[in-house]
Write an enzyme that holds these catalytic residues in place. Structure first.
Site, short mmCIF file in Angstrom:
data_model
loop_
_atom_site.label_atom_id
_atom_site.label_comp_id
_atom_site.label_asym_id
_atom_site.label_seq_id
_atom_site.Cartn_x
_atom_site.Cartn_y
_atom_site.Cartn_z
N ASP A 1 2.18 0.40 29.16
CA ASP A 1 1.65 0.02 28.20
C ASP A 1 2.64 -0.91 27.51
O ASP A 1 2.65 -0.87 26.06
CB ASP A 1 1.11 1.04 27.02
CG ASP A 1 -0.05 1.84 27.65
OD1 ASP A 1 -0.27 1.45 28.61
OD2 ASP A 1 -0.65 2.50 26.77
N LYS B 1 -6.57 1.60 31.61
CA LYS B 1 -7.11 2.56 30.95
C LYS B 1 -7.61 2.56 29.93
O LYS B 1 -7.44 1.50 29.10
CB LYS B 1 -5.87 3.83 30.79
CG LYS B 1 -4.87 3.50 30.05
CD LYS B 1 -3.81 4.27 30.15
CE LYS B 1 -2.62 3.81 29.24
NZ LYS B 1 -3.03 3.79 27.81
N CYS C 1 1.32 7.64 25.23
CA CYS C 1 0.73 7.42 26.46
C CYS C 1 2.02 7.86 27.41
O CYS C 1 1.58 8.01 28.61
CB CYS C 1 0.36 5.83 26.54
SG CYS C 1 -1.20 5.66 25.94
C1 VGL Z 1 -1.20 4.51 22.90
C2 VGL Z 1 -2.06 5.06 20.76
C3 VGL Z 1 -3.17 4.69 21.13
C4 VGL Z 1 0.07 4.39 23.70
C5 VGL Z 1 -2.38 3.93 23.13
O1 VGL Z 1 0.22 3.50 24.76
O2 VGL Z 1 0.93 5.06 23.52
N1 VGL Z 1 -0.92 5.00 21.70
N2 VGL Z 1 -3.41 4.00 22.27
#
Ligand code: VGL
Ligand code: ZN
Length: 187
Positions: free
Chosen positions: A10, A95, A140
């Protein structure tokens, strides 16, 4: 002996400074990750990126009663990987694309353009050892590491290549302690 893979979690605009859910110093992981990715690719090891790929009004968004501001809506600027994260050949996992299901872990995602999940993909690639980098340590990255351990993969967190949200100041430290306790290496 199986193969090794690098999983980059991410590193998207919305999780970097200037983004909707910016992680402090989130962009500082980029040069570190680029070096790891070059090293992996030069040794014919797989490089995999994950992306949060939410639909508008996703269940995790405040407007839908969730904890987060709207972020990483598929196709928007915030969804794209940071432009400085130039990478060698890599595979992409999406995802969080189901409107009513949150999915922090890369293992809840599927290979872009297919329905192959990350675990089956790693099996196909004969990967038994993963190195994990990216954002965010306490969400994540943590979830991806814990799932990797559950799948029996040898798992290392690349400490200089992760940063956390820290809703509470110690969240990332606690997450790292937990990952270690459950068998992850931190290097
Ligand atoms: C994430 C909060 C909401 C992450 C993803 O990638 O850590 N955190 N969605
Ligand atoms: Zn999300």
């Amino acid at each position: 002996m199986g193969r090794e893979a690098l999983i980059i979690v991410d590193v998207q605009n919305d999780f970097c400074p200037g983004g909707a859910l910016a992680v402090d110093e989130g962009d500082q992981v980029i040069p570190v990750i680029r070096q790891w990715a070059e090293q992996f690719a030069s040794q014919d090891k797989d490089v995999i990126t994950t992306q949060d790929a939410h639909p508008p009004h996703h269940i995790s968004f405040r407007e839908s009663g969730g904890p987060w501001p709207s972020h990483c809506v598929k196709g928007t600027w915030g969804f794209w990987l940071h432009a400085d994260l130039t990478l060698p050949k890599h595979f992409t996992i999406f995802k969080g694309y189901l409107p009513d299901v949150d999915a922090y872990s890369g293992f809840e995602g599927t290979l872009a353009g297919s329905n192959l999940n990350l675990n089956d993909f790693l099996h196909q690639r004969k990967v038994d050892t993963v190195y994990i980098a990216g954002l965010a340590t306490d969400y994540c990255v943590r979830a991806t590491v814990l799932d990797a351990l559950k799948q029996g993969l040898a798992t290392t967190v690349l400490i200089d290549a992760v940063r956390g949200v820290n809703v509470h100041p110690e969240d990332s430290q606690h997450a790292l302690d937990e990952m270690r306790r459950l068998g992850a290496h931190v290097k």
